[in-house]
Design an enzyme around this catalytic site. Structure first.
Site: not given
Ligand code: PGA
Length: 242
Positions: A8-10, A91, A93, A158, A164, A203, A225
């Site tokens: 997931n490159w966000k 997600h 976010e 998640e 993150g 993470s 990340g």
């Molecule tokens: P992260 O993000 O690996 O940076 O913790 C995971 C995600 O939000 O899908």
């Protein structure tokens, strides 16, 4: 079950850096299923860079309607047209920043499937919900509310506090939650629910991927990340038995 490692490159990359990242992944393809989800504006370039490779391409969100007056939004069919075959939905976010409810996520799942995309539906509790002991109730409600009866995709667990933060959930927590999610999926979908992949996200890094991916009922990883560094993403994919 073959594991799926999804990146997931966000809201990161330019067209040039996205194409370079995709090209580097293409060079290092391993045996598990691999998927990258770049920002929508990079989809066409990334799909072109990965054309003919087994690495699949997905979106990070879509609208719940097939088309219409929705300024700034992207329809599932547009993602498919740009080369996506998957889409991440719900997600944390998006649930937090765009106030997406389970009903909204459910509509998006239906729209995605209607356009031929496979959804990855994210669920997970906050730190407060876990410390109060409500994590299973929260995730259970998200599954019931977000997954339509026709659901044909992947669930990603998640925990919000692990995203993150550099602090993944413990093996015991992941194992317990994945067992709970499996039970819920079987209750919701019968035998089909026993076959659905359940990813862990939060993470995931090269140094914890081997132990996380070896846990029962972990069908792969959703990686934020570490998916932006080709060597790290490939190391995680190798941990998945590729
Ligand atoms: P992260 O993000 O690996 O940076 O913790 C995971 C995600 O939000 O899908």
């Amino acid at each position: 079950m073959r594991q799926l490692i999804a990146g997931n490159w966000k809201m990161n990359t330019t067209t040039a850096s996205a194409a370079a990242l995709a090209a580097a992944l293409r060079e290092g393809v391993v045996g598990c299923d691999m998927l990258v989800c770049p920002p929508a504006t990079q989809l066409v370039a990334v799909a072109a860079a990965l054309a003919g490779s087994p690495v699949m391409v997905g979106g990070q969100d879509c609208h719940g309607s097939p088309c219409g007056a929705h300024t700034g939004d992207i329809a599932a069919s547009m993602l498919a047209d740009a080369g996506a075959t998957w889409v991440i939905l719900g997600h944390s976010e998006r649930r937090a920043e765009h106030h997406e409810t389970d009903a909204v996520v459910r509509a998006k799942v239906l729209a995605a499937q209607g356009a031929g995309l496979r959804p990855i539906v994210c669920v997970g509790e906050s730190a407060a919900e876990r410390s109060e002991g409500h994590h299973e109730a929260v995730v259970g409600a998200q599954l019931v509310g977000s997954l339509p009866s026709s659901f044909d995709g992947v669930v990603a667990y998640e925990p919000i506090w692990a995203i993150g933060s550099g602090r993944s959930a413990t093996a015991a927590d992941v194992e317990a939650m994945h067992a709970f999610i499996r039970t819920e999926l079987v209750q919701l979908f019968g035998a089909r629910g026993g076959e659905m992949r359940v990813l862990y996200g939060g993470s995931v890094k090269p140094d914890n991927a081997v132990s996380l991916m070896a846990l029962p009922d972990v069908g792969g990883a959703l990686v934020g990340g570490a998916s932006l560094v080709a060597a790290d993403f490939l190391a995680i994919a190798r941990a998945a038995g590729g």
